[in-house]
Design a protein around this motif. Structure first.
Motif, PDB file in Angstrom:
ATOM      1  N   PHE A 163     103.005  28.363  30.094  1.00  0.00           N
ATOM      2  CA  PHE A 163     104.300  28.474  28.978  1.00  0.00           C
ATOM      3  C   PHE A 163     104.277  27.524  27.905  1.00  0.00           C
ATOM      4  O   PHE A 163     103.419  26.320  28.149  1.00  0.00           O
ATOM      5  N   PHE A 164     104.869  27.801  26.982  1.00  0.00           N
ATOM      6  CA  PHE A 164     104.563  26.973  25.550  1.00  0.00           C
ATOM      7  C   PHE A 164     105.954  26.594  25.033  1.00  0.00           C
ATOM      8  O   PHE A 164     106.814  27.664  24.879  1.00  0.00           O
ATOM      9  N   LYS A 165     106.135  25.435  24.693  1.00  0.00           N
ATOM     10  CA  LYS A 165     107.310  25.184  23.496  1.00  0.00           C
ATOM     11  C   LYS A 165     106.574  24.900  22.408  1.00  0.00           C
ATOM     12  O   LYS A 165     105.699  24.096  22.229  1.00  0.00           O
ATOM     13  N   GLY A 166     106.902  25.493  21.253  1.00  0.00           N
ATOM     14  CA  GLY A 166     106.057  25.579  20.013  1.00  0.00           C
ATOM     15  C   GLY A 166     104.823  25.826  20.348  1.00  0.00           C
ATOM     16  O   GLY A 166     104.465  26.946  20.951  1.00  0.00           O
ATOM     17  N   THR A 167     103.758  24.801  20.078  1.00  0.00           N
ATOM     18  CA  THR A 167     102.575  24.894  20.271  1.00  0.00           C
ATOM     19  C   THR A 167     101.898  24.165  21.535  1.00  0.00           C
ATOM     20  O   THR A 167     100.774  24.196  21.930  1.00  0.00           O
ATOM     21  N   GLN A 168     103.000  23.449  22.158  1.00  0.00           N
ATOM     22  CA  GLN A 168     102.571  22.488  23.238  1.00  0.00           C
ATOM     23  C   GLN A 168     102.803  23.284  24.616  1.00  0.00           C
ATOM     24  O   GLN A 168     104.147  23.909  24.905  1.00  0.00           O
ATOM     25  N   ASN A 169     101.917  23.349  25.445  1.00  0.00           N
ATOM     26  CA  ASN A 169     102.023  23.842  26.768  1.00  0.00           C
ATOM     27  C   ASN A 169     102.853  22.967  27.697  1.00  0.00           C
ATOM     28  O   ASN A 169     102.934  21.700  27.598  1.00  0.00           O
ATOM     29  N   PHE A 194     115.577  23.281  22.337  1.00  0.00           N
ATOM     30  CA  PHE A 194     116.161  24.560  22.027  1.00  0.00           C
ATOM     31  C   PHE A 194     115.057  25.313  20.908  1.00  0.00           C
ATOM     32  O   PHE A 194     115.375  26.191  20.514  1.00  0.00           O
ATOM     33  N   GLY A 195     113.918  24.667  20.949  1.00  0.00           N
ATOM     34  CA  GLY A 195     113.012  25.285  20.118  1.00  0.00           C
ATOM     35  C   GLY A 195     112.366  26.599  20.588  1.00  0.00           C
ATOM     36  O   GLY A 195     113.049  27.425  21.556  1.00  0.00           O
ATOM     37  N   THR A 196     111.467  27.003  20.089  1.00  0.00           N
ATOM     38  CA  THR A 196     110.965  28.282  20.243  1.00  0.00           C
ATOM     39  C   THR A 196     109.786  28.165  21.480  1.00  0.00           C
ATOM     40  O   THR A 196     108.802  27.809  21.556  1.00  0.00           O
ATOM     41  N   TYR A 197     110.173  29.217  22.505  1.00  0.00           N
ATOM     42  CA  TYR A 197     109.343  29.217  23.558  1.00  0.00           C
ATOM     43  C   TYR A 197     108.270  30.448  23.730  1.00  0.00           C
ATOM     44  O   TYR A 197     108.846  31.505  23.003  1.00  0.00           O
ATOM     45  N   LYS A 198     107.231  30.328  24.065  1.00  0.00           N
ATOM     46  CA  LYS A 198     106.355  31.487  24.236  1.00  0.00           C
ATOM     47  C   LYS A 198     105.679  31.404  25.552  1.00  0.00           C
ATOM     48  O   LYS A 198     105.397  30.413  26.206  1.00  0.00           O
ATOM     49  N   CYS A 199     105.171  32.438  25.906  1.00  0.00           N
ATOM     50  CA  CYS A 199     103.947  32.227  27.340  1.00  0.00           C
ATOM     51  C   CYS A 199     102.762  33.200  26.874  1.00  0.00           C
ATOM     52  O   CYS A 199     102.911  33.913  26.022  1.00  0.00           O
ATOM     53  N   LYS A 200     101.800  32.855  27.633  1.00  0.00           N
ATOM     54  CA  LYS A 200     100.539  33.700  27.465  1.00  0.00           C
ATOM     55  C   LYS A 200     100.030  34.131  28.952  1.00  0.00           C
ATOM     56  O   LYS A 200     100.192  33.304  29.843  1.00  0.00           O
ATOM     57  N   ALA A 201      99.219  35.238  28.863  1.00  0.00           N
ATOM     58  CA  ALA A 201      98.764  35.664  30.241  1.00  0.00           C
ATOM     59  C   ALA A 201      97.475  36.063  29.980  1.00  0.00           C
ATOM     60  O   ALA A 201      96.868  36.507  28.891  1.00  0.00           O
ATOM     61  N   ASN A 202      96.630  35.918  31.144  1.00  0.00           N
ATOM     62  CA  ASN A 202      95.173  36.417  30.968  1.00  0.00           C
ATOM     63  C   ASN A 202      94.945  36.762  32.414  1.00  0.00           C
ATOM     64  O   ASN A 202      95.490  36.429  33.371  1.00  0.00           O
ATOM     65  N   ASN A 208      90.616  38.539  27.395  1.00  0.00           N
ATOM     66  CA  ASN A 208      92.024  39.238  27.325  1.00  0.00           C
ATOM     67  C   ASN A 208      93.054  38.255  27.666  1.00  0.00           C
ATOM     68  O   ASN A 208      93.670  38.154  28.560  1.00  0.00           O
ATOM     69  N   THR A 209      93.394  37.688  26.458  1.00  0.00           N
ATOM     70  CA  THR A 209      94.520  36.628  26.656  1.00  0.00           C
ATOM     71  C   THR A 209      95.711  37.280  25.494  1.00  0.00           C
ATOM     72  O   THR A 209      95.297  37.553  24.484  1.00  0.00           O
ATOM     73  N   LYS A 210      96.843  37.447  26.296  1.00  0.00           N
ATOM     74  CA  LYS A 210      97.772  37.902  25.289  1.00  0.00           C
ATOM     75  C   LYS A 210      98.989  36.832  25.405  1.00  0.00           C
ATOM     76  O   LYS A 210      99.414  36.262  26.404  1.00  0.00           O
ATOM     77  N   TYR A 211      99.745  36.939  24.254  1.00  0.00           N
ATOM     78  CA  TYR A 211     100.997  35.988  23.876  1.00  0.00           C
ATOM     79  C   TYR A 211     102.435  36.996  23.946  1.00  0.00           C
ATOM     80  O   TYR A 211     102.322  38.134  23.481  1.00  0.00           O
ATOM     81  N   SER A 212     103.228  36.342  24.547  1.00  0.00           N
ATOM     82  CA  SER A 212     104.506  36.864  24.695  1.00  0.00           C
ATOM     83  C   SER A 212     105.348  36.777  23.283  1.00  0.00           C
ATOM     84  O   SER A 212     104.908  36.277  22.439  1.00  0.00           O
ATOM     85  N   ASN A 213     106.565  37.532  23.533  1.00  0.00           N
ATOM     86  CA  ASN A 213     107.633  37.337  22.265  1.00  0.00           C
ATOM     87  C   ASN A 213     107.884  35.884  22.328  1.00  0.00           C
ATOM     88  O   ASN A 213     107.634  35.149  23.375  1.00  0.00           O
ATOM     89  N   SER A 214     108.458  35.474  21.205  1.00  0.00           N
ATOM     90  CA  SER A 214     109.056  34.130  21.298  1.00  0.00           C
ATOM     91  C   SER A 214     110.506  34.258  21.649  1.00  0.00           C
ATOM     92  O   SER A 214     111.318  35.358  21.239  1.00  0.00           O
ATOM     93  N   PHE A 215     110.949  33.227  22.268  1.00  0.00           N
ATOM     94  CA  PHE A 215     112.623  33.111  22.818  1.00  0.00           C
ATOM     95  C   PHE A 215     112.825  31.656  22.407  1.00  0.00           C
ATOM     96  O   PHE A 215     112.410  30.500  22.478  1.00  0.00           O
TER      97      PHE A 215
END
Ligand SMILES: *[C@@H]1O[C@H](CO)[C@@H](O)[C@H](O)[C@H]1NC(C)=O
Ligand SMILES: *[C@@H]1O[C@H](CO)[C@@H](O)[C@H](O)[C@H]1NC(C)=O
Ligand SMILES: *[C@@H]1O[C@H](CO)[C@@H](O)[C@H](O)[C@H]1NC(C)=O
Ligand SMILES: *[C@@H]1O[C@H](CO)[C@@H](O)[C@H](O)[C@H]1NC(C)=O
Ligand SMILES: *[C@@H]1O[C@H](CO)[C@@H](O)[C@H](O)[C@H]1NC(C)=O
Ligand SMILES: *[C@@H]1O[C@H](CO)[C@@H](O)[C@H](O)[C@H]1NC(C)=O
Ligand SMILES: *[C@@H]1O[C@H](CO)[C@@H](O)[C@H](O)[C@H]1NC(C)=O
Ligand SMILES: *[C@@H]1O[C@H](CO)[C@@H](O)[C@H](O)[C@H]1NC(C)=O
Ligand SMILES: *[C@@H]1O[C@H](CO)[C@@H](O)[C@H](O)[C@H]1NC(C)=O
Length: 317
Positions: A163-169, A194-202, A208-215
């Protein structure tokens, strides 16, 4: 001295044993051991179009040996070896049916049946699908605990999420062995939360690493401030309506009636005794209703009416 003797005995017995082993293999082809199936190229977790090479060897062997490869107990390939070299089988994974359990069999010239090897199982790796980041609460306020879930619908397990907030995990890696979302808990305590969150999965599918939508969480603080205001405004309005509803029978109707009476009085007045009697009964009702307030004007009106009544009564008499 004793140690030396012991070692000597050990060595002697060892050589005896190995001699015996050699004898049995030389003597009887019936001592054929089970062949060994090993992977010499590729991986057990395979992807489409991948080549894998398997080696089958019966040791100690007495050539010629016929080696056959089986998939799910069905022969897929066979070759003869006239020397002690292993049989090599190369497979190209071209469909989902190419994965599964493989075994090999070694058959000697005149042996009946043959021996089967250990089995090796291939599994097909699937690339993961783009993970979806979500939360049951999209509005948050300071001091609130919220959850974030990250989930890839497709792709071979296990799947590792970050999980990431911005670019920081913001969490350690979460490896899911089951097809379940990875969940983290966040404590919102500053505006930056309240920043932008993302997650990545592999997964183990290569590269094969993929990033999620931002939230984003939206601030619910303003709403929480305005809510009591809206409620109190609503309450005030409700009280006003109730007050008005109560006022209609108690003040407005009597007022209206009194006015109506005054006007009838002035227009018809003393012209008829019947009217005067009617007014009397009407007046009594009005009196009792108005009494608690005793507005000056009404009271005065009343006293005037009273006198009129008296005169009316007098007339009747
Ligand atoms: C797999 O083997 C086939 C021949 O059997 C070859 O044509 C192909 O290029 C190989 N693929 C890879 C990825 O090595
Ligand atoms: C292997 O040898 C067997 C006889 O032992 C023979 O029947 C078979 O045809 C041979 N197979 C190949 C692929 O040479
Ligand atoms: C099978 O073994 C016999 C002797 O044991 C030999 O004569 C014959 O050539 C062998 N057959 C094959 C196909 O190797
Ligand atoms: C194989 O054939 C050889 C001679 O042809 C014989 O001596 C041996 O016992 C046979 N082995 C089996 C397992 O039948
Ligand atoms: C949020 O969760 C943490 C632990 O995860 C707990 O210590 C804290 O009291 C919780 N805060 C609220 C407001 O629920
Ligand atoms: C997951 O796989 C199924 C079946 O192959 C497919 O219908 C679906 O669209 C896939 N989902 C994603 C998010 O790629
Ligand atoms: C997934 O990516 C992480 C780095 O983000 C890496 O450490 C991990 O080895 C990768 N997992 C697989 C199965 O490739
Ligand atoms: C994965 O990516 C790395 C560099 O990004 C590359 O060197 C490697 O060949 C890739 N592997 C595959 C299987 O595509
Ligand atoms: C989230 O907020 C940032 C600014 O804080 C904005 O740039 C971004 O577009 C927002 N993303 C979403 C999905 O609302």
């Amino acid at each position: 001295m004793q140690k030396m003797l012991f070692l000597g005995i050990l060595l002697f017995s060892y050589s005896q044993m190995s001699q015996q082993i050699q004898k049995t293999t030389a003597n009887g082809k019936e001592m054929v051991s089970n062949p060994k199936l090993v992977l010499v190229e590729g991986t057990l977790n395979v992807v489409m179009k991948q080549n894998v090479t398997l080696s089958c060897l019966s040791e100690p062997g007495s050539p010629p040996v016929r080696y056959a490869l089986f998939k799910h107990n069905q022969q897929v390939s066979a070759l003869n070896r006239s020397d002690l070299s292993p049989a090599l089988f190369t497979l190209t994974i071209s469909s989902a049916s190419d994965v599964g359990e493989y075994k090999c069999k070694a058959e000697y010239n005149n042996s009946s049946g043959g021996k089967y090897s250990n089995s090796l199982s291939f599994t097909l790796l699937e690339p993961i699908s783009k993970p979806v980041l979500s939360s049951p609460t999209s509005r948050a306020k300071k001091g609130q605990n919220v959850t974030l879930s990250c989930f890839s619908e497709n792709g071979s397990l296990p799947i590792t999420y970050l999980f990431f907030k911005g670019t920081q995990n913001i969490s350690p890696q979460k490896t899911m062995q089951k097809r379940k979302a990875a969940v983290i808990f966040l404590f919102i305590n500053s505006l930056s939360d309240f920043g932008t969150y993302k997650c990545k999965a592999n997964n183990s599918f290569p590269n094969n690493t993929k990033y999620s939508n931002s939230f984003n969480f939206t601030v619910a603080e303003e709403r929480s401030h305005s809510q009591p205001l809206i409620i109190s405004l609503g309450l005030i309005l409700l009280l006003l309506i109730i007050g008005l509803a109560l006022a209609i029978p108690f003040f407005i109707i009597p007022l209206y009636k009194a006015k109506k009476f005054k006007s009838t009085r002035s227009s018809i007045g003393l012209t008829s005794t019947v009217n005067a009697e009617e007014s009397y009964t009407e007046n009594e009702v009005i009196y009792s209703e108005i009494e608690p307030l005793r507005p000056e004007e009404e009271y005065m009106n009343f006293s005037i009416i009273r006198r009129e009544e008296e005169t009316g009564e007098n007339l009747n008499l």
